[in-house]
Design an enzyme around this catalytic site. Structure first.
Site, PDB file in Angstrom:
ATOM      1  N   TYR A 269       0.832  -1.219   0.000  1.00  0.00           N
ATOM      2  CA  TYR A 269       0.000   0.000   0.000  1.00  0.00           C
ATOM      3  C   TYR A 269       0.868   1.272   0.000  1.00  0.00           C
ATOM      4  CZ  TYR A 269      -3.175   3.488   2.131  1.00  0.00           C
ATOM      5  OH  TYR A 269      -3.888   4.623   2.433  1.00  0.00           O
TER       6      TYR A 269
ATOM      7  N   ASP B 140      12.293 -12.479  -0.839  1.00  0.00           N
ATOM      8  CA  ASP B 140      12.016 -12.298   0.587  1.00  0.00           C
ATOM      9  C   ASP B 140      13.220 -11.624   1.250  1.00  0.00           C
ATOM     10  OD1 ASP B 140      11.736 -13.046   3.486  1.00  0.00           O
ATOM     11  OD2 ASP B 140       9.969 -14.067   2.685  1.00  0.00           O
TER      12      ASP B 140
ATOM     13  N   SER C  77       6.476   3.285  13.145  1.00  0.00           N
ATOM     14  CA  SER C  77       5.045   3.524  13.356  1.00  0.00           C
ATOM     15  C   SER C  77       4.826   4.280  14.651  1.00  0.00           C
ATOM     16  CB  SER C  77       4.366   2.155  13.443  1.00  0.00           C
ATOM     17  OG  SER C  77       3.070   2.261  13.952  1.00  0.00           O
TER      18      SER C  77
ATOM     19  N   TYR D  71       3.507  -6.912  17.134  1.00  0.00           N
ATOM     20  CA  TYR D  71       3.782  -6.044  15.982  1.00  0.00           C
ATOM     21  C   TYR D  71       4.543  -4.798  16.438  1.00  0.00           C
ATOM     22  CZ  TYR D  71       3.184  -2.441  12.491  1.00  0.00           C
ATOM     23  OH  TYR D  71       3.439  -1.419  11.613  1.00  0.00           O
TER      24      TYR D  71
ATOM     25  N   LYS E 116       8.570  -3.430  15.745  1.00  0.00           N
ATOM     26  CA  LYS E 116       9.013  -2.117  15.238  1.00  0.00           C
ATOM     27  C   LYS E 116       9.984  -1.478  16.233  1.00  0.00           C
ATOM     28  CE  LYS E 116       6.777  -1.927  11.375  1.00  0.00           C
ATOM     29  NZ  LYS E 116       7.499  -1.974  10.101  1.00  0.00           N
TER      30      LYS E 116
ATOM     31  N   ASN F   7      -1.551   7.527  11.062  1.00  0.00           N
ATOM     32  CA  ASN F   7      -2.536   6.607  10.458  1.00  0.00           C
ATOM     33  C   ASN F   7      -2.681   6.865   8.960  1.00  0.00           C
ATOM     34  OD1 ASN F   7      -3.082   6.510  13.405  1.00  0.00           O
ATOM     35  ND2 ASN F   7      -4.706   5.129  12.790  1.00  0.00           N
TER      36      ASN F   7
ATOM     37  N   ASN G  70      -9.114  -4.500   9.330  1.00  0.00           N
ATOM     38  CA  ASN G  70      -8.979  -4.200  10.761  1.00  0.00           C
ATOM     39  C   ASN G  70      -9.023  -2.697  10.988  1.00  0.00           C
ATOM     40  OD1 ASN G  70      -8.346  -6.923  11.596  1.00  0.00           O
ATOM     41  ND2 ASN G  70      -6.395  -6.635  10.518  1.00  0.00           N
TER      42      ASN G  70
HETATM   43  P1  NAD Z   1       1.584  -3.669   3.037  1.00  0.00           P
HETATM   44  O1  NAD Z   1       1.341  -5.000   3.662  1.00  0.00           O
HETATM   45  O2  NAD Z   1       0.624  -3.180   2.029  1.00  0.00           O
HETATM   46  O3  NAD Z   1       3.053  -3.625   2.402  1.00  0.00           O
HETATM   47  C1  NAD Z   1       4.121  -4.369   2.925  1.00  0.00           C
HETATM   48  C2  NAD Z   1       4.758  -5.100   1.753  1.00  0.00           C
HETATM   49  O4  NAD Z   1       5.861  -5.885   2.253  1.00  0.00           O
HETATM   50  C3  NAD Z   1       3.789  -6.076   1.080  1.00  0.00           C
HETATM   51  O5  NAD Z   1       3.807  -5.829  -0.327  1.00  0.00           O
HETATM   52  C4  NAD Z   1       4.345  -7.457   1.421  1.00  0.00           C
HETATM   53  O6  NAD Z   1       4.113  -8.391   0.374  1.00  0.00           O
HETATM   54  C5  NAD Z   1       5.812  -7.149   1.621  1.00  0.00           C
HETATM   55  N1  NAD Z   1       6.518  -8.087   2.528  1.00  0.00           N
HETATM   56  C6  NAD Z   1       6.124  -8.506   3.749  1.00  0.00           C
HETATM   57  N2  NAD Z   1       7.032  -9.342   4.267  1.00  0.00           N
HETATM   58  C7  NAD Z   1       8.041  -9.440   3.359  1.00  0.00           C
HETATM   59  C8  NAD Z   1       9.248 -10.145   3.311  1.00  0.00           C
HETATM   60  N3  NAD Z   1       9.623 -10.961   4.312  1.00  0.00           N
HETATM   61  N4  NAD Z   1      10.040 -10.013   2.222  1.00  0.00           N
HETATM   62  C9  NAD Z   1       9.662  -9.207   1.191  1.00  0.00           C
HETATM   63  N5  NAD Z   1       8.524  -8.530   1.178  1.00  0.00           N
HETATM   64  C10 NAD Z   1       7.708  -8.636   2.251  1.00  0.00           C
HETATM   65  O7  NAD Z   1       1.712  -2.621   4.233  1.00  0.00           O
HETATM   66  P2  NAD Z   1       1.812  -1.031   4.194  1.00  0.00           P
HETATM   67  O8  NAD Z   1       0.585  -0.507   4.818  1.00  0.00           O
HETATM   68  O9  NAD Z   1       2.219  -0.576   2.854  1.00  0.00           O
HETATM   69  O10 NAD Z   1       2.995  -0.836   5.239  1.00  0.00           O
HETATM   70  C11 NAD Z   1       4.346  -0.692   4.824  1.00  0.00           C
HETATM   71  C12 NAD Z   1       5.211  -0.615   6.071  1.00  0.00           C
HETATM   72  O11 NAD Z   1       4.782   0.480   6.869  1.00  0.00           O
HETATM   73  C13 NAD Z   1       5.133  -1.861   6.948  1.00  0.00           C
HETATM   74  O12 NAD Z   1       6.422  -2.118   7.470  1.00  0.00           O
HETATM   75  C14 NAD Z   1       4.186  -1.430   8.068  1.00  0.00           C
HETATM   76  O13 NAD Z   1       4.447  -2.117   9.272  1.00  0.00           O
HETATM   77  C15 NAD Z   1       4.523   0.040   8.199  1.00  0.00           C
HETATM   78  N6  NAD Z   1       3.422   0.840   8.753  1.00  0.00           N
HETATM   79  C16 NAD Z   1       2.177   0.762   8.183  1.00  0.00           C
HETATM   80  C17 NAD Z   1       1.142   1.505   8.715  1.00  0.00           C
HETATM   81  C18 NAD Z   1      -0.253   1.398   8.148  1.00  0.00           C
HETATM   82  O14 NAD Z   1      -1.206   1.723   8.860  1.00  0.00           O
HETATM   83  N7  NAD Z   1      -0.429   0.993   6.909  1.00  0.00           N
HETATM   84  C19 NAD Z   1       1.365   2.349   9.811  1.00  0.00           C
HETATM   85  C20 NAD Z   1       2.660   2.416  10.344  1.00  0.00           C
HETATM   86  C21 NAD Z   1       3.674   1.656   9.806  1.00  0.00           C
HETATM   87  C1  WQD Z   2      -8.457   3.876  14.372  1.00  0.00           C
HETATM   88  C2  WQD Z   2      -9.631   4.196  15.284  1.00  0.00           C
HETATM   89  C3  WQD Z   2     -10.415   2.318  16.561  1.00  0.00           C
HETATM   90  C4  WQD Z   2     -11.877  -0.035  13.186  1.00  0.00           C
HETATM   91  C5  WQD Z   2      -3.376   0.728  13.729  1.00  0.00           C
HETATM   92  C6  WQD Z   2      -2.180   0.052  14.328  1.00  0.00           C
HETATM   93  C7  WQD Z   2      -0.993   0.954  14.238  1.00  0.00           C
HETATM   94  C8  WQD Z   2      -0.771   1.448  12.804  1.00  0.00           C
HETATM   95  C9  WQD Z   2      -2.015   1.998  12.200  1.00  0.00           C
HETATM   96  C10 WQD Z   2       0.837   0.074  11.728  1.00  0.00           C
HETATM   97  C11 WQD Z   2      -9.513   3.555  16.668  1.00  0.00           C
HETATM   98  C12 WQD Z   2     -11.476   2.785  15.603  1.00  0.00           C
HETATM   99  C13 WQD Z   2     -11.328   0.962  13.958  1.00  0.00           C
HETATM  100  C14 WQD Z   2     -13.276  -0.303  13.303  1.00  0.00           C
HETATM  101  C15 WQD Z   2     -13.452   1.459  14.926  1.00  0.00           C
HETATM  102  N1  WQD Z   2      -0.352   0.403  11.938  1.00  0.00           N
HETATM  103  N2  WQD Z   2     -12.085   1.702  14.809  1.00  0.00           N
HETATM  104  N3  WQD Z   2     -13.990   0.460  14.175  1.00  0.00           N
HETATM  105  O1  WQD Z   2      -5.585   1.283  15.886  1.00  0.00           O
HETATM  106  O2  WQD Z   2      -4.979   3.713  15.447  1.00  0.00           O
HETATM  107  O3  WQD Z   2      -3.631   1.930  14.444  1.00  0.00           O
HETATM  108  O4  WQD Z   2      -3.087   1.064  12.357  1.00  0.00           O
HETATM  109  O5  WQD Z   2       1.832   0.455  12.261  1.00  0.00           O
HETATM  110  O6  WQD Z   2       0.083   0.219  14.703  1.00  0.00           O
HETATM  111  O7  WQD Z   2      -2.458  -0.253  15.687  1.00  0.00           O
HETATM  112  O8  WQD Z   2      -5.885   2.315  13.580  1.00  0.00           O
HETATM  113  O9  WQD Z   2      -7.636   2.260  11.868  1.00  0.00           O
HETATM  114  O10 WQD Z   2      -7.407   0.296  13.446  1.00  0.00           O
HETATM  115  O11 WQD Z   2      -8.276   2.464  14.327  1.00  0.00           O
HETATM  116  O12 WQD Z   2     -14.133   2.097  15.709  1.00  0.00           O
HETATM  117  O13 WQD Z   2     -13.821  -1.198  12.658  1.00  0.00           O
HETATM  118  O14 WQD Z   2     -10.817   3.642  14.697  1.00  0.00           O
HETATM  119  O15 WQD Z   2     -10.985   1.923  17.776  1.00  0.00           O
HETATM  120  O16 WQD Z   2     -10.062   4.461  17.592  1.00  0.00           O
HETATM  121  P1  WQD Z   2      -5.065   2.302  14.974  1.00  0.00           P
HETATM  122  P2  WQD Z   2      -7.314   1.759  13.223  1.00  0.00           P
END
Ligand code: NAD
Ligand code: WQD
Length: 346
Positions: free
Chosen positions: A16, A63, A129, A153, A157, A183, A202
């Protein structure tokens, strides 16, 4: 002649945030090689990014835990640095499968760092994150706020951040920038790429958009008794294209350095909090859809409010988020309504 500071390895670039960042990198004149095992993404995302940028993507399916495969990639290219998105990100799944998360996110990163060291590539931008701040005592959250984690998770990080800190102390050639995302939501304005959860989402925004498009019946709002503006949780939602620009700004900053920067964590958020109900109302207005919801119990592990101080990113990188909640809803809705099944076009 190509500038060697321009070639970037993008791990997880089919995902993403990675796919949006590839477009921003291309627009900023960086060359990239995408390395992804497609465990949570699809080739279709790569195809669409290629179409959007008007040229093929140099994509390798692999990978990050596979050192030999990474070595081949580093031997074939002279990278200025790595943007490291690859990792697993579902909090609930990490509680059920902690070893899978530590293996992917921690072991995978160690393997990547070892191969970088072997090839003397010392610039890294890492996807951290806001989860590393645990339940914050003071808002807005600055980079100096205490760190903690409440699930595997988040712990993965945090562990990677500690590893990066130790590495920076061990050798002053490293420049290691964990970008702590708040977010991320939204999609590319073309509607061609966006967030495509595998299962029932989620996260809030994809859940709302799937209710709006009729794939899910109603949103459950987790708690309406938080000490916030309307009792629902408050978060710092940031448009994924703003986030992508934050990566370009971090790389631009790295290219200006004459020596290693060490460990330099930076928040990527807007600095503004928006409640669950406020986001829902904005999405309804933009999409013109009625989005049924009900209040249910708080979700275990959730915090009341979380938003960033984005001052460091502005001061150091000259980066500031520019897109509004309305933009985030509009672009999510555009992506969701023309791709009701995400990349699954069969
Ligand atoms: P995503 O799952 O869409 O992208 C992660 C990509 O990594 C995927 O394309 C997956 O196929 C690839 N991947 C996973 N494990 C791998 C491995 N072992 N080797 C090679 N490729 C692998 O997630 P995203 O939302 O784009 O998130 C990207 C990064 O940002 C992640 O590290 C995530 O933890 C972090 N992050 C995401 C969010 C969020 O809310 N989306 C928030 C904070 C941090
Ligand atoms: C946002 C708000 C929920 C779903 C998560 C990870 C965090 C980061 C981003 C990767 C909260 C509420 C949600 C639903 C709801 N990811 N909610 N109904 O929890 O802030 O963060 O994603 O690093 O590590 O924990 O994001 O979008 O899940 O929730 O009411 O069906 O929406 O309670 O207040 P969150 P979220």
């Amino acid at each position: 002649m190509k500038n060697i500071k321009n070639k970037i390895l993008v791990t997880g670039g089919a995902g993403y945030i990675g796919s949006h960042t590839c477009i921003a990198l291309h627009e900023a004149d960086y060359d990239m090689v995408v390395y992804d095992n497609l465990s949570n993404s699809s080739r279709e995302a790569i195809n669409r990014v290629s179409t959007l940028i008007g040229q093929p993507i140099d994509f390798i399916e692999g990978d990050i835990r596979d050192a030999d495969s990474l070595r081949q990639v580093f031997a074939a290219h002279q990278f200025f640095g790595v943007i490291h998105f690859a990792g697993l990100k579902a909090v609930g799944e990490s509680v059920a499968k902690p070893l899978m998360y530590y293996d992917n996110n921690v072991n995978g990163t160690i393997t990547l760092l070892k191969v970088m060291a072997e090839h003397e590539v010392s610039n890294l931008v890492f996807s951290s994150s806001a989860t590393v701040y645990g339940d914050p005592e003071v808002l807005p959250i600055t980079e100096e706020s205490p760190r903690s984690s409440t699930n595997p998770y988040g712990q993965s990080k945090l562990t990677v951040e500690h590893i990066l800190e130790d590495l920076a102390l061990s050798d002053n050639r490293w420049s290691l920038i964990p970008l702590r995302y708040f977010n991320p939501v939204g999609a590319h304005p073309s509607g061609q790429i966006g967030e495509d959860p595998n299962d029932i989402p989620n996260n809030l925004m994809p859940y709302i958009s799937q209710v709006a498009v009729g794939k899910l019946d109603q949103l459950s709002i987790f708690g309406n008794d938080y000490p916030t503006v309307d009792g629902t949780g408050v978060r710092d939602f940031i448009h994924v294209t703003d986030l992508a620009q934050g990566h370009v700004a971090a790389l631009n900053y790295l290219t200006q350095q004459q020596q290693g920067l060490g460990f330099l964590p930076i928040n990527l958020g807007t600095g503004k909090g928006t409640s669950v109900l406020e986001l829902l109302t904005a999405f309804s207005a933009v999409s013109g859809q009625n989005i049924p919801f009900r209040f249910v119990e708080r979700r275990a592990g959730d915090i009341a409010s979380c938003y960033a101080s984005a001052d460091k990113a502005q001061a150091l990188l000259g980066w500031k988020a520019s897109l509004s909640i309305t933009d985030m809803c509009q672009d999510t809705w555009h992506w969701q309504s023309i791709n009701p099944n995400g990349y699954n076009i069969a």
